[in-house]
Design an enzyme around this catalytic site. Sequence first.
Site, PDB file in Angstrom:
ATOM      1  N   HIS A   1      46.821  32.432  27.459  1.00  0.00           N
ATOM      2  CA  HIS A   1      47.951  31.662  28.032  1.00  0.00           C
ATOM      3  C   HIS A   1      49.354  31.897  27.188  1.00  0.00           C
ATOM      4  CE1 HIS A   1      46.870  28.851  24.551  1.00  0.00           C
ATOM      5  NE2 HIS A   1      48.213  28.590  24.521  1.00  0.00           N
TER       6      HIS A   1
ATOM      7  N   ASP B   1      40.139  32.058  28.102  1.00  0.00           N
ATOM      8  CA  ASP B   1      41.544  32.007  27.507  1.00  0.00           C
ATOM      9  C   ASP B   1      41.796  33.192  26.398  1.00  0.00           C
ATOM     10  OD1 ASP B   1      44.158  31.405  27.515  1.00  0.00           O
ATOM     11  OD2 ASP B   1      43.875  29.446  26.220  1.00  0.00           O
TER      12      ASP B   1
ATOM     13  N   SER C   1      48.487  29.224  18.851  1.00  0.00           N
ATOM     14  CA  SER C   1      47.402  29.669  19.762  1.00  0.00           C
ATOM     15  C   SER C   1      47.613  31.094  19.817  1.00  0.00           C
ATOM     16  CB  SER C   1      48.094  29.291  21.494  1.00  0.00           C
ATOM     17  OG  SER C   1      48.006  27.929  21.370  1.00  0.00           O
TER      18      SER C   1
ATOM     19  N   ILE D   1      22.690  24.666  40.035  1.00  0.00           N
ATOM     20  CA  ILE D   1      21.944  24.111  39.040  1.00  0.00           C
ATOM     21  C   ILE D   1      22.395  22.821  38.424  1.00  0.00           C
ATOM     22  CG2 ILE D   1      20.747  26.162  38.140  1.00  0.00           C
ATOM     23  CD1 ILE D   1      22.930  26.342  36.102  1.00  0.00           C
TER      24      ILE D   1
END
Length: 474
Positions: free
Chosen positions: A100, A130, A203, A262
């Site tokens: 991002h 990410d 980040s 599942i």
Amino acid sequence: MSLALGSAMDVAARTAPESFADLAEQISPSVVNITTSAVVASPAEGGPMVPEGSPFEDFFRDFMDPEGGGPGGPQEPRRSEALGSGFVISEDGYIVTNNHVIEGADEIEVEFFSGNRLKAEIVGTDPKTDIALLKVTSDTPLPFVQFGNSDLMRVGDWVMAMGNPLGQGFSVSAGIVSARGRELSGTYDDYIQTDAAINRGNSGGPLFNMDGQVIGVNTAILSPNGGSIGIGFSMASNVVSKVVDQLKQFGETRRGWLGVRIQDVTPDVAEAMGLTDAKGALITDVPDGPAKDAGMLAGDVITTFDGKEIGSVRDLTRTVADSPVGAAVPVIVLRDGKTTTLSVTLGRREEAEADEAVPAAAGAPEEPKELELLGLTLAPLTAETAKSLGLDADAKGLAVTKVDPLSEAATKGLQEGDVITEAGQQPVERIEDLEARVTEARDAGRKSLLLLVRRGGDPRFVALGVDEPAPAEQ
């Protein structure tokens, strides 16, 4: 005496470091600030898309956005910048950051601790975790850091985060591992939670252990005000390193694919199936794919995959994804109370997701009839109803037309529009089929009956109690 000495040494080893300065000095040259640039549309074309966390965000809100009091009005397309962090993992210039941070960018610049700046190119990205891998070209070998084993980190261990918070430049914060194995919203999530201060701009930056190894990539924060409140999340290095290896080799991820739907084995599902332990991954559907080719069936419980014990859906998902595409792996399933070993040749998940399609077919109508049972009002599925619910027109089962809000069925999440296709791991097409399964469960002394329920084509098993007598047919 020796025992007391050993205990004292253990306590000393767990005390806070006197200083983080040596570690910060060691790792700083390998951490980078990342600035991305992209052309954004004018307000007349939909409004500038200023990346969240950018220093230009407040400027836009105050001076450019009409809703924020600014003059607004049509403008020419312009460039917008966003900031993030990253770290070098090889002397030849490979850099890890968050997807991002660089998503949508047409220019990426990396700033090193020394002040040197280099242009970066995108090698590959993985939105599911990410993670993005960048590459810069340098005339000299670059200082770099290595990944550590995130599985060795314990709650309470010291960690250090470094990055570019709020565009302030290189900054260090320290804290402890607050929790392990956190999930946010992704299929492959394995986050380390930390109270080391992480803010916007951090980040993509590294989370280090005390040996200077990267054990996480700082990705997200939980905050009511946008700033750090001591709840930050770093994607575990054991996930990141595998993704980075694939991006470096292929420019994309290549995850193994089993081809089953599942769900977890809950205690009530385990009781309904007569299982000793509530663990494993319960197969709810087997469409065309590797699992079907290997002979897997809905109702099988996967207990071991390629020699690794499977305790939950999450275990299976991550283990399969980490397995090489095209590999033949042994899978142990529990079927009808017995274990069976199957050999499955894995496909590639990315190709399977790209090829997904919903088939359509014609079916014959069925006589309408209703029954109230297990807190549900049920009717045989017709072709028209099946298509309206997103199923094949020739799908068989019992449609839920009403749910008693005070029933266990409502508590377990069943709702109008659900379709029951199996009961007691046997197909049900008529009202009489379900009644027979309920009677069999009671006669066998079971407290609950396992139902396979489809909602919009997505199947799951639900166990409902059968202790009370069945209501009379309506």
